[in-house]
Write a protein that holds these residues in place. Structure first.
Motif, mmCIF file in Angstrom:
data_model
loop_
_atom_site.group_PDB
_atom_site.id
_atom_site.type_symbol
_atom_site.label_atom_id
_atom_site.label_comp_id
_atom_site.label_asym_id
_atom_site.label_seq_id
_atom_site.Cartn_x
_atom_site.Cartn_y
_atom_site.Cartn_z
ATOM 1 N N ASP A 1 65.017 8.826 0.117
ATOM 2 C CA ASP A 1 64.405 9.814 1.001
ATOM 3 C C ASP A 1 64.433 11.172 0.315
ATOM 4 O OD1 ASP A 1 63.888 8.022 3.026
ATOM 5 O OD2 ASP A 1 65.727 8.459 4.149
ATOM 6 N N ASP A 2 63.516 12.056 0.683
ATOM 7 C CA ASP A 2 63.404 13.358 0.014
ATOM 8 C C ASP A 2 64.712 14.138 0.055
ATOM 9 O OD1 ASP A 2 60.795 12.807 -0.568
ATOM 10 O OD2 ASP A 2 59.943 14.017 1.046
ATOM 11 N N HIS A 3 65.324 14.210 1.255
ATOM 12 C CA HIS A 3 66.558 15.003 1.345
ATOM 13 C C HIS A 3 67.688 14.343 0.563
ATOM 14 C CE1 HIS A 3 69.167 12.633 4.135
ATOM 15 N NE2 HIS A 3 68.027 12.101 4.500
ATOM 16 N N VAL B 1 71.335 14.166 -4.381
ATOM 17 C CA VAL B 1 71.813 13.558 -5.620
ATOM 18 C C VAL B 1 71.625 14.514 -6.792
ATOM 19 C CG1 VAL B 1 71.451 11.648 -7.240
ATOM 20 C CG2 VAL B 1 71.403 11.213 -4.775
ATOM 21 N N ILE B 2 70.463 15.135 -6.852
ATOM 22 C CA ILE B 2 70.190 16.077 -7.939
ATOM 23 C C ILE B 2 71.127 17.285 -7.847
ATOM 24 C CG2 ILE B 2 68.436 17.580 -8.948
ATOM 25 C CD1 ILE B 2 68.010 14.478 -9.267
ATOM 26 N N LYS B 3 71.342 17.758 -6.641
ATOM 27 C CA LYS B 3 72.237 18.906 -6.438
ATOM 28 C C LYS B 3 73.646 18.595 -6.927
ATOM 29 C CE LYS B 3 73.831 22.097 -2.817
ATOM 30 N NZ LYS B 3 73.742 22.451 -1.370
ATOM 31 N N VAL B 4 74.139 17.400 -6.624
ATOM 32 C CA VAL B 4 75.478 17.001 -7.045
ATOM 33 C C VAL B 4 75.552 16.865 -8.564
ATOM 34 C CG1 VAL B 4 77.105 15.071 -6.998
ATOM 35 C CG2 VAL B 4 76.154 15.948 -4.871
ATOM 36 N N PHE B 5 74.519 16.297 -9.183
ATOM 37 C CA PHE B 5 74.507 16.161 -10.643
ATOM 38 C C PHE B 5 74.617 17.541 -11.297
ATOM 39 C CE2 PHE B 5 72.718 15.971 -14.832
ATOM 40 C CZ PHE B 5 73.076 14.733 -15.333
ATOM 41 N N ASN C 1 72.977 14.803 6.234
ATOM 42 C CA ASN C 1 72.503 15.986 5.515
ATOM 43 C C ASN C 1 73.649 16.918 5.108
ATOM 44 O OD1 ASN C 1 70.162 15.268 7.662
ATOM 45 N ND2 ASN C 1 69.269 15.983 5.746
ATOM 46 N N GLY C 2 74.794 16.333 4.808
ATOM 47 C CA GLY C 2 75.973 17.142 4.512
ATOM 48 C C GLY C 2 75.962 17.819 3.161
ATOM 49 N N ILE C 3 75.146 17.328 2.214
ATOM 50 C CA ILE C 3 75.025 17.976 0.908
ATOM 51 C C ILE C 3 73.898 18.997 0.940
ATOM 52 C CG2 ILE C 3 74.540 17.640 -1.551
ATOM 53 C CD1 ILE C 3 77.237 16.528 -0.783
ATOM 54 N N THR C 4 72.764 18.604 1.483
ATOM 55 C CA THR C 4 71.595 19.480 1.485
ATOM 56 C C THR C 4 71.671 20.557 2.557
ATOM 57 O OG1 THR C 4 70.481 17.769 2.789
ATOM 58 C CG2 THR C 4 70.009 17.836 0.430
ATOM 59 N N GLN C 5 72.374 20.261 3.671
ATOM 60 C CA GLN C 5 72.534 21.257 4.742
ATOM 61 C C GLN C 5 73.998 21.302 5.174
ATOM 62 O OE1 GLN C 5 69.717 20.754 8.025
ATOM 63 N NE2 GLN C 5 68.333 19.669 6.648
ATOM 64 N N PRO C 6 74.887 21.736 4.294
ATOM 65 C CA PRO C 6 76.318 21.737 4.633
ATOM 66 C C PRO C 6 76.582 22.591 5.866
ATOM 67 C CG PRO C 6 75.886 23.064 2.678
ATOM 68 C CD PRO C 6 74.610 22.336 2.979
ATOM 69 N N GLY C 7 77.441 22.067 6.734
ATOM 70 C CA GLY C 7 77.785 22.819 7.932
ATOM 71 C C GLY C 7 76.861 22.614 9.103
ATOM 72 N N ASN C 8 75.881 21.686 8.991
ATOM 73 C CA ASN C 8 74.992 21.441 10.134
ATOM 74 C C ASN C 8 75.762 20.735 11.256
ATOM 75 O OD1 ASN C 8 74.216 18.390 10.375
ATOM 76 N ND2 ASN C 8 74.149 18.797 8.171
ATOM 77 N N PRO C 9 75.254 20.764 12.490
ATOM 78 C CA PRO C 9 76.018 20.211 13.632
ATOM 79 C C PRO C 9 76.387 18.737 13.471
ATOM 80 C CG PRO C 9 74.221 21.590 14.421
ATOM 81 C CD PRO C 9 74.032 21.462 12.943
ATOM 82 N N ASP C 10 75.499 17.923 12.904
ATOM 83 C CA ASP C 10 75.791 16.496 12.772
ATOM 84 C C ASP C 10 76.954 16.241 11.823
ATOM 85 O OD1 ASP C 10 73.863 15.846 14.555
ATOM 86 O OD2 ASP C 10 72.574 14.740 13.167
#
Length: 878
Positions: free
Chosen positions: A149-151, A156-160, A473-482
């Motif tokens: 999925d896009d997010h 994955v790219i962000k972590v790399f 979405n914990g990597i792409t949107q850290p701190g979101n409600p979910d």
């Protein structure tokens, strides 16, 4: 609610409608609220085919836990999804293109190939999700995730990029595992070692300028052309005179040095080792130590390269045969012999793995291993069953190697490294960011700058280690409600075979990016095997089709079958008979429903019926139900789900159907007591609630058939009651034992069930029997009375310290009674002797716990009382 019930339970008529109803009601959807969350993420199945029986077990276990949590007041969130499985899926897509479309991968551009791969994903991902629904899994379909999925791709790219900037990812030339079939690198964990029967070839190498030869033993003569030295131990006197000499490599006549190193074992083989740095990790290390050249004689596809000089383009195993033939023709082959060895195979393609020097991307693992080790050894993450897997987990992490994460494929997240024309590179999430970094890091000020992205993709596990975080979405949107509400998750259910691939790495990622564990519990299921003990696989053709099983037996029966066979953490033997047992259980439930429904409308209209047997039956089953509820809750906590199912199964089949319903059943065409009928409906409903997590469809159907409902069992909350009354339970057990013993005595003495008899009870505990006497009399067709002395001429039945006398107008063969009593006497005397021997052991009495010794003394007293009762009965018979 149907008014007419079918003869047998028909799962096909109810399962689809109930699942649709639950979905329409939104029971499986989860949003953060004030309730405590219970979060489970599905181990994402590969989009390479359909669910196998291992998946069936895994998904069923998860659904049991999720449904139980939902019915226990938790906000249950079960996230479904699938994994792109780069190596396996690309191989399947390549095969499909060649077979169905006549297209080779090399004829396509990368975007064209990706289009076909996504079409494959849509097709097989849809099949997998259909199977999950058919199985009754209560997943939140609004949260379906896919590792491409896009997010998720962006995560994955962000972590790399982050790990590279931290110095934890590096690029370098190393000896790696190479899959010639998939033509990609593999991590150490993706290589499966097997014991095979091979051959050992003894080949002689001529010492340069002499008539002397050194004999080398090798399993792989096709690599001789890559030899760059021969090595012997410096303490080996046989070769001491060869220091400073060279030797001629057969087949290619290359002159190479004779080197000396302690690595060689003089006692193994001939004590001489050919050194091929390009094709063996130990040889590679020797080559680095001694400054030897490296000659790579293999192409990526496993054929011999031009560097081999001979057999160029030939497959490696064909080249082996050709090399042996030529060595034999040249007189260089001394002998060959059979040899047992361990060989590495690719877990994805089953190809024999080749050690190969290759420039790849790696993760430094010591930092991560320490994080994952601490999380488990501290108890922050609890492994179930711990005794089987904790030591293995610790060993792997303590001996971990760096992780090769690059794969020579197109299907997957493309490595975010960018190269200029000179081969310099930067790591950046996008091309624009890469250009900016080039200009900053390499002082490039001209524009435009031509760069190209790395062709390789990342190992599938490098994306799936983020699964519990990025599904929210914990990597792409850290701190979101979910992510704040659902993370960390509660339990991970998975197979023991991916403890390192996935479980340990998810713990690493969780500690690195959330500074906390990704889950509290890890429950490892066993491997599903057929009744011959073989692992189920498509290649063996021994794995049944899940949808076919559901069509034949129903989803509940399949769920029952796989769970009842599954001891915690241990491999399970599965065949259709366990599903048949599940189907039989369904029909048992259905028949019980039909029996109870027959009483509907037959309740007494003029108040309760005066029947002394009914109050005890109702009270006893209520206490038995309370007892089992508590037992099942404890079993859930220990993840002993198979035992929990067996406990509920026994409660329903034995206690409810075989005992309780028989005890309260009214006579033919007689009305049933109002209060008893109401309690029976209540008990039956509670049983369906207890069973629901295991078998959701039939339980929901029966729950609604029992009475008009405004609620659904799927979300009905469990209630906690008072602890069970042990004295009532003991009376119930006494009653069951007495009924069984007296029925057995009737059979042995040829007394037909309809023959009237008198059952006289001689006991010091009449108060125990008073509440159950009416049931006992009805169940054994006897008039019950209490006596102080033995009844002459009656059939004697000894039950513990109690004695029963069956009197009949028919003549009784006392010989049969005497024979049985003598057998019982022999057994109890033997039992008493074994207890006395244990108590006579001073070491046992001194070292055993006091409660254990007390238990043995109680056994002794009970045995003595039983022996005394039997002896008195024998005396009466003469």
């Amino acid at each position: 609610m149907n008014t007419t019930l079918s003869k047998n339970y028909e799962p096909g008529q109810v399962e689809e409608s109930w699942y649709a109803h639950w979905e329409q009601k939104g029971y499986f959807r989860s949003k953060p609220d004030g309730r405590p969350p219970f979060t489970v993420v599905i181990p994402p199945p590969n989009v390479t085919g359909v669910l196998h029986m291992g998946h069936t077990l895994n998904e069923t276990v998860q659904d049991v836990l999720v449904r139980h949590a939902r019915m226990s007041g938790f906000n249950a969130c079960w996230v479904p999804g699938s994994d792109h499985a780069s190596i396996a899926t690309e191989a399947k897509v390549v095969q499909m293109l060649e077979k169905e479309k006549g297209i080779k991968k090399s004829e396509l551009s990368r975007p064209e190939f990706m289009k076909y791969a996504f079409e494959w994903k849509e097709k097989y991902g849809g099949i997998i999700y259909h199977q999950i629904k058919k199985l009754g899994c209560s997943v939140d379909w609004d949260r379906v995730s896919f590792t491409m999925d896009d997010h998720y791709y962006a995560a994955v790219i962000k972590v790399f990029v982050d790990l590279y900037e931290k110095g934890l990812i590096y690029r370098g030339a190393r000896m790696i595992n190479w899959d010639p079939s998939a033509q990609t690198a593999l991590s150490d964990e993706e290589v499966e070692y097997r014991d095979i029967q091979g051959h050992l070839y003894y080949v002689r190498y001529q010492v340069t300028g002499t008539d002397e030869y050194i004999t080398i033993a090798t399993q792989r003569p096709e690599t001789i052309m890559g030899d760059t030295a021969v090595c012997v131990n410096p303490t080996d006197e046989r070769y001491a005179h060869l220091k400073g000499k060279t030797i001629i490599v057969p087949l290619v006549n290359r002159e190479v040095p004779i080197i000396f190193d302690e690595y060689v074992d003089p006692a193994f083989g001939t004590g001489a080792l050919k050194v091929t740095p390009a094709h063996d990790i130990n040889d590679y290390n020797l080559g680095l130590k001694h400054g030897l050249p490296t000659i790579d004689t293999l192409n990526a596809d496993g054929t011999l390269s031009a560097a081999a000089q001979v057999f160029v383009g030939m497959d490696r195993f064909e080249a082996r045969k050709a090399a042996v033939a030529q060595l034999r023709a040249e007189g260089s082959l001394v002998k060959e012999e059979e040899y047992s060895t361990r060989l590495g195979f690719s877990q994805r393609t089953n190809a024999v793995v080749e050690p190969r020097i290759s420039t790849q991307w790696f993760v430094q693992m010591r930092h991560f291993a320490d994080l994952a080790l601490e999380a488990v050894t501290s108890g922050e993450v609890k492994i179930h069953p711990e005794e089987r897997f904790l030591a293995t987990y610790k060993y792997w992490l303590e001996n971990i190697k760096d992780w090769c994460i690059s794969r020579q494929l197109w299907w997957g997240q493309r490595i975010p490294a960018w190269y200029d024309a000179d081969g310099k590179f930067v790591v950046a999430a996008t091309a624009d960011e890469a250009i900016a970094k080039f200009k900053e890091q390499h002082n490039i000020d001209h524009s435009p700058l031509t760069i190209r992205q790395d062709e390789d993709v990342l190992d599938t596990w490098f994306s799936s280690w983020l699964w519990p975080i990025e599904v929210f979405n914990g990597i792409t949107q850290p701190g979101n409600p979910d992510i704040n509400y659902y993370y960390p998750t509660n339990v991970l259910v998975t197979g023991q075979d991916i403890i390192f691939f996935w479980v340990a790495r998810m713990i690493m990622a969780g500690q690195e990016y959330k500074n906390q564990r990704p889950f509290e519990h890890v429950y490892f299921t066993g491997m599903v095997r057929d009744k011959q003990g073989r692992k189920m696989s498509k290649s063996l053709g021994n794995s049944p089709d899940l949808l076919d099983l559901i069509d034949r037996f129903g989803a509940d029966a399949v769920r029952f079958g796989i769970l009842i066979s599954s001891p915690a953490g241990n491999d399970l033997l599965f065949d259709d008979s366990s599903c048949e047992q599940g189907r039989n259980f369904n029909n048992k439930l259905w028949n019980a429903l039909k029996l109870v429904k027959m009483w509907e409308g037959r309740q007494a209209t003029d108040g309760s019926i005066a029947d002394s047997r009914l109050p005890f039956a109702v009270e006893w089953f209520g206490q038995r139900l309370a007892q089992v509820k508590a037992q099942v809750e404890d079993l859930y906590k220990g993840f002993r789900l198979s035992e929990a199912l067996k406990t509920v199964y026994s409660l329903i089949w034995d206690d409810f159907c075989s005992w309780y319903l028989e005890w309260v059943k009214p006579g033919f065409e007689q009305p049933i007591d109002n209060a008893v009928y109401a309690k029976t409906i209540e008990y039956f409903s509670e049983l369906m609630q207890l069973l629901h997590p295991f078998m959701p469809f039939i339980t929901e159907e029966i729950y609604h058939q029992l009475a008009e409902r405004t609620d659904d069992l799927c979300v009905k909350q469990f209630t906690k009651g008072a602890p069970a009354d042990a004295s009532v339970l003991a009376q119930g057990s006494l009653l069951q034992d007495a009924i069984s013993a007296l029925r057995d005595a009737r059979v042995k003495n040829n007394l037909k069930p309809k023959d009237p008899v008198t059952a006289s009870i001689q006991t010091d505990a009449r108060s125990q029997f008073a509440p159950i006497a009416a049931i006992l009399g009805k169940q054994v067709n006897a008039e019950v009375q209490f006596v102080d002395d033995a009844v002459p001429g009656a059939i004697t039945v000894v039950l513990g310290t109690q004695k029963f006398y069956l009197s009949s107008e028919q003549a009784v063969d006392t010989g049969v009674q005497k024979e049985q009593l003598l057998k019982d006497l022999e057994y109890h005397r033997g039992f008493l002797a074994s207890v006395e021997k244990k108590l006579g052991n001073e070491r046992f009495v001194a070292n055993a716990k006091p409660d254990v010794v007390d238990a043995e003394r109680k056994k002794k007293k009970d045995a003595e009382e039983k022996i005394e009762a039997i002896e008195k009965s024998l005396a009466l018979l003469g």
